[in-house]
Enzyme design. Structure first.
Site: not given
Length: 304
Positions: A248-249
């Protein structure tokens, strides 16, 4: 300039085991240490994509010194605030299934909160601030809200990758991007989401609360980008899932890196999904070559 802010960073300690047996002695067959925390992950991915960023946040003790050393070796700029307590250690157990044990973060004083506000106050409307991750102990969600308010007043483009009350605290200040997954989106509206149509419906309701862009990740099913002009779906390319930590980052890093260059939402969305997928298919965070190889496999479709 892109700034990342990690209030509660960590050393991520990855431990590989053949078979985890509780109550018995277990011996690892693989271990590794990484400078972790969602904002730090974003800075690491940005560096691998050829983008400069400055890492903000709180670090302390021998674990904080390790993070500083790792970022310095990677050539990542940093402007951390030192705290008394050591930075936490998060354990990532990989033994058939992946298990995480997250440590407790440091205590943050009122003076240290003000010091962070001073650093953010120096940013301008040309800058991006990526606020990502969990809050340290005794820091309320309103702290995220206060940072978001400061960014709103100074027209700093805020990207927030958090959930729950911390996410709700920032929405009214029109963040440039928020990135809940489908479960976090459901939690915001106290519903269980089970279809893409429901994701679109509640994603639009989230947009009404203030954000400029909403990306909702659906895991292996893909992702949606929602803003006032478009609803777009992106598939996830096929590959072996090796690492869910930092995917997600990586989406956030890819989106911001692309948008900074082209100011085009759909291209930024596609590039972000390629970065997230490349990380998921790697043992560590993605690199530029792996992202480039996956880009042709990603199709962005406008669905509304």
């Amino acid at each position: 300039m892109i700034y990342t802010c990690t209030l509660n960073p960590s050393i991520d300690y990855l431990v590989g085991l053949e078979d985890m047996k509780f109550g018995s002695l277990n011996r690892a067959n693989k271990t590794a240490f990484y400078a972790g925390g969602k904002g730090i992950n974003v800075s690491r991915v940005l560096k691998s994509l050829g983008e400069t960023s400055t890492a903000l946040g709180y670090i302390g003790g021998f674990t904080g010194a390790f993070i500083q050393d790792q970022l310095e070796q990677a050539g990542i700029l940093q402007d951390f605030i030192k705290v008394t307590d050591p930075t936490r250690i998060n354990i990532k157990l990989k033994s058939g299934i992946e298990t995480e044990i997250n440590g407790i973060g440091p205590m943050i004083s009122e003076e240290q909160k003000y010091e962070l506000f001073e650093k953010i106050s120096a940013l301008t409307s040309e800058d991006f601030l990526i606020l990502a991750g969990s809050l340290p102990p005794a820091v309320s969600p309103e702290f995220y809200g206060a940072i978001a308010k400061l960014c709103f007043e100074k027209k700093i483009r805020l990207i927030a990758d958090t959930s729950g009350e911390a996410l709700e605290a920032i929405l009214q200040y029109e963040p440039f991007l928020v990135k809940p997954n489908e479960h976090e989106l459901g939690e915001l509206f106290n519903v269980e989401i089970s279809s893409i149509e429901e994701v679109v419906f509640y994603g639009r309701k989230l947009l009404e609360k203030g954000p400029i862009n909403v990306i909702v990740s659906l895991g292996s099913k893909g992702a949606l980008l929602i803003n006032k002009d478009v609803v777009a779906f992106a598939n996830v390319p096929k590959g072996e899932l090796k690492n869910s930590v930092g995917a997600g980052d990586s989406v956030v890093a890819g989106f911001v890196a692309s948008y900074k260059k082209q100011s085009e939402y759909l291209e930024a969305f596609k590039y972000g999904i390629a970065c997230g997928s490349a990380t998921a298919f790697s043992l560590d965070l993605c690199d530029k070559d792996s992202v480039r190889k996956l880009l042709p496999e990603i199709e962005v479709k406008t669905i509304g």
